[in-house]
Scaffold this motif. Structure first.
Motif, PDB file in Angstrom:
ATOM      1  N   GLU A 119      94.923  25.904 -19.471  1.00 25.29           N
ATOM      2  CA  GLU A 119      95.872  26.612 -18.605  1.00 25.29           C
ATOM      3  C   GLU A 119      95.879  28.099 -18.901  1.00 25.29           C
ATOM      4  O   GLU A 119      95.901  28.927 -17.992  1.00 25.29           O
ATOM      5  N   ALA A 120      95.865  28.447 -20.196  1.00 23.63           N
ATOM      6  CA  ALA A 120      95.862  29.860 -20.568  1.00 23.63           C
ATOM      7  C   ALA A 120      94.602  30.539 -20.038  1.00 23.63           C
ATOM      8  O   ALA A 120      94.653  31.644 -19.508  1.00 23.63           O
ATOM      9  N   ALA A 121      93.464  29.850 -20.162  1.00 24.58           N
ATOM     10  CA  ALA A 121      92.208  30.412 -19.669  1.00 24.58           C
ATOM     11  C   ALA A 121      92.272  30.604 -18.157  1.00 24.58           C
ATOM     12  O   ALA A 121      91.892  31.652 -17.633  1.00 24.58           O
ATOM     13  N   THR A 122      92.794  29.577 -17.473  1.00 27.88           N
ATOM     14  CA  THR A 122      92.902  29.656 -16.010  1.00 27.88           C
ATOM     15  C   THR A 122      93.834  30.797 -15.610  1.00 27.88           C
ATOM     16  O   THR A 122      93.536  31.569 -14.704  1.00 27.88           O
ATOM     17  N   ALA A 123      94.971  30.895 -16.310  1.00 29.64           N
ATOM     18  CA  ALA A 123      95.945  31.930 -15.975  1.00 29.64           C
ATOM     19  C   ALA A 123      95.369  33.324 -16.186  1.00 29.64           C
ATOM     20  O   ALA A 123      95.775  34.277 -15.533  1.00 29.64           O
ATOM     21  N   LEU A 124      94.386  33.453 -17.092  1.00 29.77           N
ATOM     22  CA  LEU A 124      93.759  34.753 -17.324  1.00 29.77           C
ATOM     23  C   LEU A 124      92.674  35.048 -16.291  1.00 29.77           C
ATOM     24  O   LEU A 124      92.048  36.097 -16.317  1.00 29.77           O
ATOM     25  N   GLY A 125      92.437  34.084 -15.396  1.00 32.05           N
ATOM     26  CA  GLY A 125      91.444  34.300 -14.347  1.00 32.05           C
ATOM     27  C   GLY A 125      90.069  33.772 -14.701  1.00 32.05           C
ATOM     28  O   GLY A 125      89.119  33.941 -13.940  1.00 32.05           O
ATOM     29  N   LEU A 126      89.925  33.141 -15.891  1.00 33.64           N
ATOM     30  CA  LEU A 126      88.620  32.588 -16.262  1.00 33.64           C
ATOM     31  C   LEU A 126      88.350  31.356 -15.406  1.00 33.64           C
ATOM     32  O   LEU A 126      89.218  30.506 -15.231  1.00 33.64           O
ATOM     33  N   ARG A 127      87.131  31.256 -14.886  1.00 33.70           N
ATOM     34  CA  ARG A 127      86.805  30.090 -14.071  1.00 33.70           C
ATOM     35  C   ARG A 127      86.118  29.044 -14.938  1.00 33.70           C
ATOM     36  O   ARG A 127      85.945  29.230 -16.137  1.00 33.70           O
ATOM     37  N   HIS A 167      83.222  29.863 -17.760  1.00 37.85           N
ATOM     38  CA  HIS A 167      83.649  30.660 -18.914  1.00 37.85           C
ATOM     39  C   HIS A 167      84.733  29.960 -19.713  1.00 37.85           C
ATOM     40  O   HIS A 167      84.797  30.080 -20.937  1.00 37.85           O
ATOM     41  N   VAL A 203      86.259  28.758 -24.330  1.00 44.11           N
ATOM     42  CA  VAL A 203      87.573  28.305 -24.806  1.00 44.11           C
ATOM     43  C   VAL A 203      87.565  26.829 -25.191  1.00 44.11           C
ATOM     44  O   VAL A 203      87.903  26.471 -26.312  1.00 44.11           O
ATOM     45  N   GLY A 259      97.188  23.224 -22.798  1.00 42.96           N
ATOM     46  CA  GLY A 259      97.605  24.623 -22.687  1.00 42.96           C
ATOM     47  C   GLY A 259      96.451  25.605 -22.816  1.00 42.96           C
ATOM     48  O   GLY A 259      96.509  26.714 -22.290  1.00 42.96           O
ATOM     49  N   GLN A 260      95.394  25.208 -23.519  1.00 42.03           N
ATOM     50  CA  GLN A 260      94.241  26.089 -23.687  1.00 42.03           C
ATOM     51  C   GLN A 260      93.545  26.332 -22.352  1.00 42.03           C
ATOM     52  O   GLN A 260      93.192  27.451 -22.005  1.00 42.03           O
TER      53      GLN A 260
END
Lengths: 218, 259
Positions: A118-126, A129, A134, A115-116
């Motif tokens: 996924e959360a980063a990806t969902a926030l647009g982090l590539r 980063h 994260v 989930g970590q």
């Protein structure tokens, strides 16, 4: 003429511990860089990276460290480099450490909940980063204890470098023993020095382990 | 008007006339399991959609496809005028324009509440720390927990954590918010504070897609309710019609089970 094992001989052995420490430190530094690369390749989305990293780990985990030292030492000689135990020992140990740390750290990266990422990806982090801010900071907390544990193995492993003629703690012990013929005293001293190097690290590892398990118990 | 500003303004004008989300004949498989079957759904701007259905019906999978946490095998998804199936750049754009709230919050445990909220705006949008913190505090005030900014997620209650997760998503100024069972992992007494936050958001005109079992929320907030079962959308209706006169046999069965 047989020398007596006295204060001077004792000091010579103690001083040689610096080469054990130096070799361990350089191998560990090299192994950290290599290990991070191997770990990232191992969890990569690119199949070729994963295959390479897996193969690399298999080879180094499946062969004795002594053979790895021999192969690098004699391999360098065959490829036309001058025989240099220092360089051969550092390269072999760094590769060895890369494989083991790579596998340890892969496990730590994968232990970070999905989930970590996924959360980063969902926030647009590539990728960069997300890893840098994260995933890795969380993986490092899990990694500290097993990494220190491996460092202890590595320090003890440097004793094998004595066989390719690298004068560190063990080799110095052999040299002194050849002059004094007091093997029990000499190698007893050598063993105590290894113990004094490794034991505090084991304590640190254990303390960090309990601290981590307390920190993650929510 | 010169060329450059014409090009720059083009996507925005195109975006305004497009629906927020358009899914066309979307199919997805997990191995041999058909997770999404010919899903068609168009969500207008500012529309509030609640998606419900039994577990394993593909609700979460469907909204996770909208920001490409899951990839689809056939069909087309267009978000805010950007075609996802075109890949690469569009996927990055869409992830920046959609916020997502997860069942398990997925806050970053090693960062404070404030850092959770400022990370993406700083790294993805490239704004300064001061600016990001100002925005973060604005949204933390909006979800009514500005006083928790310096704490770590583990020090907060579940309801507070989920509100931080909502604030964190809002900090990216998304055009669409996706909620994946946001209250399912919460203790009952904390459900209301999260739902209240979501109602506030809805009243501000945010486009929302919520997977939830909170039928009270669906009734009072949703413009349309979508019922899914076994990977298919079986029924789409306004809440009144949906709850009072469900068309489909399985919808009636489902509503009978949860009430």
């Amino acid at each position: 003429m047989i020398r007596v094992f006295g204060w001077n001989e004792f000091l010579i052995i103690v001083v040689a511990a610096q080469w054990t420490i130096a070799l361990s430190a350089i191998a560990f530094a090299g192994g950290s860089i290599g290990g991070l690369l191997i770990a990232l390749m191992r969890v990569s989305d690119v199949r070729a990276f994963r295959l390479f990293a897996t193969g690399f780990i298999r080879v180094f985990q499946g062969t004795p460290l002594l053979m790895q030292l021999f192969l690098v030492f004699f391999g360098m000689n065959i490829s036309g480099f001058a025989i240099n135990p220092w360089i051969a020992a550092t390269i072999a140990l760094a590769l060895h450490a890369s494989a083991f740390l790579g596998e340890i750290w892969r496990g730590c990266i994968e232990a970070v909940p999905k989930g970590q990422r996924e959360a980063a990806t969902a926030l647009g982090l590539r990728y960069y980063h997300s890893m840098r801010h994260v995933i890795l900071p969380q993986a490092i907390r899990i990694a500290v204890a097993p990494t220190v544990g491996f460092l202890v193995q590595l320090i003890k492993g440097t004793s094998l470098a004595s066989i390719i003629g690298f004068t560190e703690l063990t080799r110095q012990g052999q040299i002194i023993n050849n002059a004094t013929f007091s093997p029990f005293l000499v190698f007893g001293t050598v063993a105590v020095i290894y113990f004094l190097l490794c034991w505090p690290l084991s304590l640190v590892a254990r303390r960090m382990e309990t601290r981590f398990s307390r920190a993650t118990a929510r | 008007m010169n060329m450059v500003s014409e090009i720059a303004s083009a996507p925005r004008s195109r975006g305004a006339s497009d629906p927020a989300v358009r899914m066309e004949d979307v199919n997805k498989w997990y191995g041999s399991f058909h997770a999404l079957k010919n899903v068609n759904l168009t969500v207008g701007r500012g529309e509030r959609i609640v998606i419900c259905g039994p577990s394993g019906s593909g609700k979460s999978t469907m909204i996770r496809c909208i920001n490409q946490l899951e990839t689809i095998h056939s069909g087309r998804i267009v978000v805010d005028g950007h075609d996802l199936t075109a890949g690469g750049k569009n996927v990055d754009l869409i992830r920046q324009e959609t916020g997502m709230v997860f069942q398990q919050f997925n806050l970053f445990p090693h960062m404070t509440v404030l850092e959770n909220c400022t990370l993406a705006p700083m790294k993805v949008r490239g704004i300064t720390k001061a600016e990001a913190e100002e925005t973060a505090m604005k949204f933390l005030r909006r979800v009514r927990i500005p006083e928790q900014a310096a704490k770590y997620p583990a020090q907060l209650s579940g309801g507070q954590q989920q509100r931080v997760a909502i604030a964190r998503a809002l900090c990216m100024n998304p055009k669409i918010m996706l909620f994946d069972e946001p209250t399912s992992a919460l203790d009952p007494e904390m459900v209301k504070e999260v739902l209240d936050t979501m109602v506030d958001l809805a009243n501000e005109g945010m486009t929302m897609l919520c997977v939830t079992h909170e039928m009270g929320f669906a009734r009072s907030v949703a413009d349309r309710v979508v019922f899914m079962d076994r990977g298919e959308i079986l029924e789409v209706a306004a809440p009144d019609t949906f709850f009072d006169a469900p068309q489909h046999e399985r919808t009636r069965f489902f509503l009978g089970q949860i009430s």
